[in-house]
Design an enzyme around this catalytic site. Structure first.
Site, PDB file in Angstrom:
ATOM      1  N   ASN A   8      12.351 -79.198  13.313  1.00  0.00           N
ATOM      2  CA  ASN A   8      11.213 -78.444  12.829  1.00  0.00           C
ATOM      3  C   ASN A   8      11.512 -78.479  11.409  1.00  0.00           C
ATOM      4  O   ASN A   8      12.384 -77.579  10.940  1.00  0.00           O
ATOM      5  CB  ASN A   8      11.204 -76.972  13.333  1.00  0.00           C
ATOM      6  CG  ASN A   8      10.073 -76.274  12.869  1.00  0.00           C
ATOM      7  OD1 ASN A   8       9.740 -76.219  11.903  1.00  0.00           O
ATOM      8  ND2 ASN A   8       9.184 -75.620  13.971  1.00  0.00           N
ATOM      9  N   GLU A  35       6.040 -78.709  12.586  1.00  0.00           N
ATOM     10  CA  GLU A  35       5.550 -77.946  11.705  1.00  0.00           C
ATOM     11  C   GLU A  35       5.329 -78.848  10.138  1.00  0.00           C
ATOM     12  O   GLU A  35       5.914 -78.315   9.193  1.00  0.00           O
ATOM     13  CB  GLU A  35       6.173 -76.648  11.562  1.00  0.00           C
ATOM     14  CG  GLU A  35       5.831 -75.619  12.562  1.00  0.00           C
ATOM     15  CD  GLU A  35       6.101 -74.194  12.245  1.00  0.00           C
ATOM     16  OE1 GLU A  35       5.294 -73.523  11.517  1.00  0.00           O
ATOM     17  OE2 GLU A  35       7.362 -73.684  12.485  1.00  0.00           O
ATOM     18  N   ASP A 146      10.528 -78.257  19.234  1.00  0.00           N
ATOM     19  CA  ASP A 146      10.769 -76.985  19.009  1.00  0.00           C
ATOM     20  C   ASP A 146       9.855 -76.390  20.242  1.00  0.00           C
ATOM     21  O   ASP A 146       8.775 -76.047  20.173  1.00  0.00           O
ATOM     22  CB  ASP A 146      10.073 -76.514  17.726  1.00  0.00           C
ATOM     23  CG  ASP A 146      10.075 -74.877  17.639  1.00  0.00           C
ATOM     24  OD1 ASP A 146      10.726 -74.340  18.470  1.00  0.00           O
ATOM     25  OD2 ASP A 146       9.534 -74.454  16.388  1.00  0.00           O
ATOM     26  N   ASN A 148      10.044 -73.010  21.053  1.00  0.00           N
ATOM     27  CA  ASN A 148       9.784 -71.763  21.049  1.00  0.00           C
ATOM     28  C   ASN A 148      10.337 -70.700  22.153  1.00  0.00           C
ATOM     29  O   ASN A 148       9.531 -69.714  22.573  1.00  0.00           O
ATOM     30  CB  ASN A 148       8.235 -71.577  20.680  1.00  0.00           C
ATOM     31  CG  ASN A 148       8.347 -71.429  18.981  1.00  0.00           C
ATOM     32  OD1 ASN A 148       9.014 -70.788  18.262  1.00  0.00           O
ATOM     33  ND2 ASN A 148       7.413 -71.982  18.717  1.00  0.00           N
ATOM     34  N   ASP A 217      15.385 -75.246  19.899  1.00  0.00           N
ATOM     35  CA  ASP A 217      15.004 -76.888  19.739  1.00  0.00           C
ATOM     36  C   ASP A 217      15.844 -77.779  20.763  1.00  0.00           C
ATOM     37  O   ASP A 217      17.006 -77.398  20.705  1.00  0.00           O
ATOM     38  CB  ASP A 217      15.197 -77.086  18.070  1.00  0.00           C
ATOM     39  CG  ASP A 217      14.512 -76.436  17.306  1.00  0.00           C
ATOM     40  OD1 ASP A 217      13.500 -76.541  16.786  1.00  0.00           O
ATOM     41  OD2 ASP A 217      14.899 -75.430  16.810  1.00  0.00           O
ATOM     42  N   ASP A 246      13.645 -73.167   8.572  1.00  0.00           N
ATOM     43  CA  ASP A 246      14.500 -72.163   9.417  1.00  0.00           C
ATOM     44  C   ASP A 246      15.177 -72.867  10.369  1.00  0.00           C
ATOM     45  O   ASP A 246      15.751 -72.139  11.005  1.00  0.00           O
ATOM     46  CB  ASP A 246      13.458 -71.266   9.561  1.00  0.00           C
ATOM     47  CG  ASP A 246      12.223 -71.167  10.134  1.00  0.00           C
ATOM     48  OD1 ASP A 246      11.816 -72.307  10.048  1.00  0.00           O
ATOM     49  OD2 ASP A 246      11.600 -70.450  10.540  1.00  0.00           O
ATOM     50  N   HIS A 247      14.934 -73.966  10.870  1.00  0.00           N
ATOM     51  CA  HIS A 247      15.525 -74.611  12.008  1.00  0.00           C
ATOM     52  C   HIS A 247      16.532 -75.835  11.461  1.00  0.00           C
ATOM     53  O   HIS A 247      16.308 -76.397  10.217  1.00  0.00           O
ATOM     54  CB  HIS A 247      14.441 -75.323  12.597  1.00  0.00           C
ATOM     55  CG  HIS A 247      13.468 -74.419  13.431  1.00  0.00           C
ATOM     56  ND1 HIS A 247      13.544 -74.263  14.799  1.00  0.00           N
ATOM     57  CD2 HIS A 247      12.316 -73.684  12.953  1.00  0.00           C
ATOM     58  CE1 HIS A 247      12.405 -73.493  14.992  1.00  0.00           C
ATOM     59  NE2 HIS A 247      11.848 -73.294  14.130  1.00  0.00           N
TER      60      HIS A 247
END
Length: 255
Positions: A8, A35, A146, A148, A217, A246-247
């Site tokens: 991501n 993203e 991802d 989530n 992930d 952030d990933h």
DNA sequence: ATGGTGGCGCGGCCA
């Protein structure tokens, strides 16, 4: 040997130099991105082609967006789940040789009980139906991205605090479990039953510095590949970069 | 401390 990765990138516009550098260094056969936050007409295809990657992408302005970079030519591109009208670009299925790859950006869900949470569960039920059909058609299937959803408490830095919240709630985990029960294996957890393997750390509150992470992930593989899994690891060093996503990327090596 | 950081894009939403 087949090296596959998911990342991501949280804006391909911002992260493009990092992504290109990362591809050059790790040389995966496939990188599934999420993203991207970039509409198709602005996708930097030539930058990927210049370093030896074909690309497919399904993007939109500002939010969401998925893309795949592949050393092999890309065929049979699909960008929508059957049975759901969805302007949000979250799915990219492609065929590389005889391998089917499905790149996902699963809805975040915001908070348990919210409209976005209901959308997440509804979306996931349509996903499970789609994957069920895909598995009948493709023996060699990889579903990654991802999700989530942290599959279990081991995948969460503070399970007590998170109990019942979005990303770990029972209904989300049940939906993921149903996906796995179709005949997929969580690559990271198959190879390592003890390490958390966090792949995401919140930008806020010094989340990365304090290792307050989650394993969101995932790389899920069909039984054909699960027998041939060699490695699966999180590239945590990439999360340490200047202006990181952030990933962190997750990489699996097969055969 | 009902916050915090980052991306998009320029006010406020989303994660």
């Amino acid at each position: 040997m087949f090296k596959i990765a998911t990342w991501n990138v949280n804006s391909l516009k911002v992260r493009l130099p990092q992504v290109l550098e990362w591809l050059a260094a790790f040389q995966p056969d496939v990188l599934a991105m999420q993203e991207t936050k970039i509409p198709n007409e602005l996708f930097p295809a030539m930058d990927f082609e210049a370093i030896g990657y074909h690309v497919a992408y399904s993007g939109q302005k500002t939010f969401n967006g998925v893309a795949i970079a592949s050393k092999q030519t890309i065929k049979e591109v699909e960008t929508d789940l059957p049975g759901i009208e969805d302007p949000q670009r979250r799915v990219l299925a492609v065929t590389l040789g005889d391998v089917r790859v499905i790149d996902l950006y699963v809805p975040n869900g915001q908070s348990v009980g919210s409209e976005k949470y209901d959308y997440k569960l509804h979306w996931f039920s349509k996903l499970n139906h789609y994957v069920k059909v895909q598995l009948k058609k493709y023996e060699k299937l990889i579903v990654l991205g991802d999700f989530n959803i942290a599959p279990a408490d081991l995948d969460v830095y503070d399970p007590k605090t998170w109990e019942g919240h979005v990303l770990v709630s029972d209904k989300e985990r049940q939906a993921l479990k149903e996906l796995l029960q179709l005949g997929l294996t969580d690559a990271y957890r198959q190879l390592d039953t003890e390490s958390p393997g966090y792949s995401w750390w919140d930008y806020r509150m010094g989340g990365f510095r304090r290792n307050l992470g989650m394993r969101l992930d995932l790389i899920l593989v069909s039984s054909f590949f699960s027998k041939k899994l060699m490695r699966c690891q999180v590239d945590k060093a990439t999360r340490e970069a200047e202006r990181p996503s952030d990933h962190a990327p997750v990489i699996a090596v097969i055969e």
